[in-house]
Design a protein around this motif. Structure first.
Motif, mmCIF file in Angstrom:
data_model
loop_
_atom_site.group_PDB
_atom_site.id
_atom_site.type_symbol
_atom_site.label_atom_id
_atom_site.label_comp_id
_atom_site.label_asym_id
_atom_site.label_seq_id
_atom_site.Cartn_x
_atom_site.Cartn_y
_atom_site.Cartn_z
ATOM 1 N N SER A 149 39.927 31.063 42.228
ATOM 2 C CA SER A 149 38.955 31.933 41.562
ATOM 3 C C SER A 149 37.564 31.728 42.170
ATOM 4 O O SER A 149 37.223 30.639 42.623
ATOM 5 N N LYS B 92 33.357 32.731 41.502
ATOM 6 C CA LYS B 92 32.290 33.263 40.655
ATOM 7 C C LYS B 92 31.011 33.234 41.482
ATOM 8 O O LYS B 92 30.702 32.230 42.130
ATOM 9 N N GLU C 193 28.729 40.911 39.092
ATOM 10 C CA GLU C 193 29.990 41.625 38.887
ATOM 11 C C GLU C 193 30.529 42.071 40.245
ATOM 12 O O GLU C 193 29.801 42.627 41.058
ATOM 13 N N PHE C 194 31.820 41.847 40.474
ATOM 14 C CA PHE C 194 32.444 42.300 41.718
ATOM 15 C C PHE C 194 32.736 43.786 41.631
ATOM 16 O O PHE C 194 33.165 44.285 40.601
ATOM 17 N N GLU D 295 34.911 45.125 43.760
ATOM 18 C CA GLU D 295 36.346 45.133 44.041
ATOM 19 C C GLU D 295 36.809 43.692 44.121
ATOM 20 O O GLU D 295 36.052 42.807 44.512
ATOM 21 N N SER D 296 38.078 43.476 43.775
ATOM 22 C CA SER D 296 38.694 42.179 44.044
ATOM 23 C C SER D 296 40.180 42.392 44.257
ATOM 24 O O SER D 296 40.773 43.293 43.655
ATOM 25 N N LYS E 295 43.968 40.163 45.836
ATOM 26 C CA LYS E 295 44.598 38.888 46.236
ATOM 27 C C LYS E 295 45.175 38.966 47.647
ATOM 28 O O LYS E 295 45.807 38.031 48.110
ATOM 29 N N GLY F 200 42.324 36.104 48.861
ATOM 30 C CA GLY F 200 41.328 36.568 47.917
ATOM 31 C C GLY F 200 40.316 37.409 48.669
ATOM 32 O O GLY F 200 39.923 37.058 49.783
ATOM 33 N N ARG F 201 39.948 38.551 48.069
ATOM 34 C CA ARG F 201 38.988 39.457 48.717
ATOM 35 C C ARG F 201 38.091 40.008 47.619
ATOM 36 O O ARG F 201 38.542 40.718 46.741
ATOM 37 N N TYR F 202 36.815 39.627 47.673
ATOM 38 C CA TYR F 202 35.864 39.997 46.628
ATOM 39 C C TYR F 202 34.685 40.718 47.256
ATOM 40 O O TYR F 202 34.106 40.223 48.223
ATOM 41 N N ALA G 67 30.890 42.061 46.503
ATOM 42 C CA ALA G 67 29.783 41.910 45.556
ATOM 43 C C ALA G 67 28.520 42.559 46.108
ATOM 44 O O ALA G 67 28.159 42.318 47.261
#
Length: 159
Positions: A95, A97, A107-108, A110-111, A113, A123-125, A127
């Motif tokens: 995870s 943050k 707040e992302f 998009e996210s 796995k 993981g692809r986030y 921001a």
């Protein structure tokens, strides 16, 4: 033959105009650095203060996560030099943050796995960040480390 080449060029340019192309290019770049580096070893701090810095400098950061009471967790800092969307690629399902220097959680947009571009992305986030310093906190997790690559999304919100 010429028609096929022209069709391929038109199709390529049509893809470049759409929003999907940016994530593909960014994912290709993220995959490349997750797989090939160059790598920089970093030990995350157990608290958010004094967190070592990472960058969006075409490097893979192999981050060791300190053991905590509820699992391994740690923080690093990231200075956004430009107000844009940043993509955080993780090499493990851990995870993430993101917190601003004022303590506000980001707040992302998009996210995910995974990525269609390669199996290295766990993981692809995405921001949206303003210019400033952010804390990236990983975990708690059973993983003892996580690889991180940061890329600018180059996504234009003026469509």
């Amino acid at each position: 033959m010429m028609k096929k080449l022209l069709s391929a060029c038109l199709l390529s340019s049509a893809l470049l105009v759409g929003c999907g192309e940016e994530s593909n290019e960014v994912d290709v770049e993220g995959c490349e650095h997750l797989a090939e580096g160059p790598a920089v070893a970093v030990t995350a701090s157990a608290s958010t203060s004094g967190a070592p810095s990472v960058g969006n400098d075409h490097k893979r950061y192999d981050i060791t996560l300190p053991a905590g009471t509820s699992g391994n967790a740690g923080s690093v800092s990231f200075a956004a030099a430009e107000a844009t969307d940043y993509v955080f690629f993780l090499g493990a399902d851990v995870s993430l943050k993101v917190t601003s220097s004022s303590g506000q959680a980001v707040e992302f947009e998009e996210s995910a796995k995974s990525s269609e571009q390669c199996g290295e992305i766990k993981g692809r986030y995405v921001a949206p960040l303003q210019v400033g310093t952010y804390t990236l906190t990983f975990g708690p997790t059973s993983q003892s480390s996580v690889s991180l690559v940061i890329e600018e999304s180059a996504h234009d919100h003026e469509h």
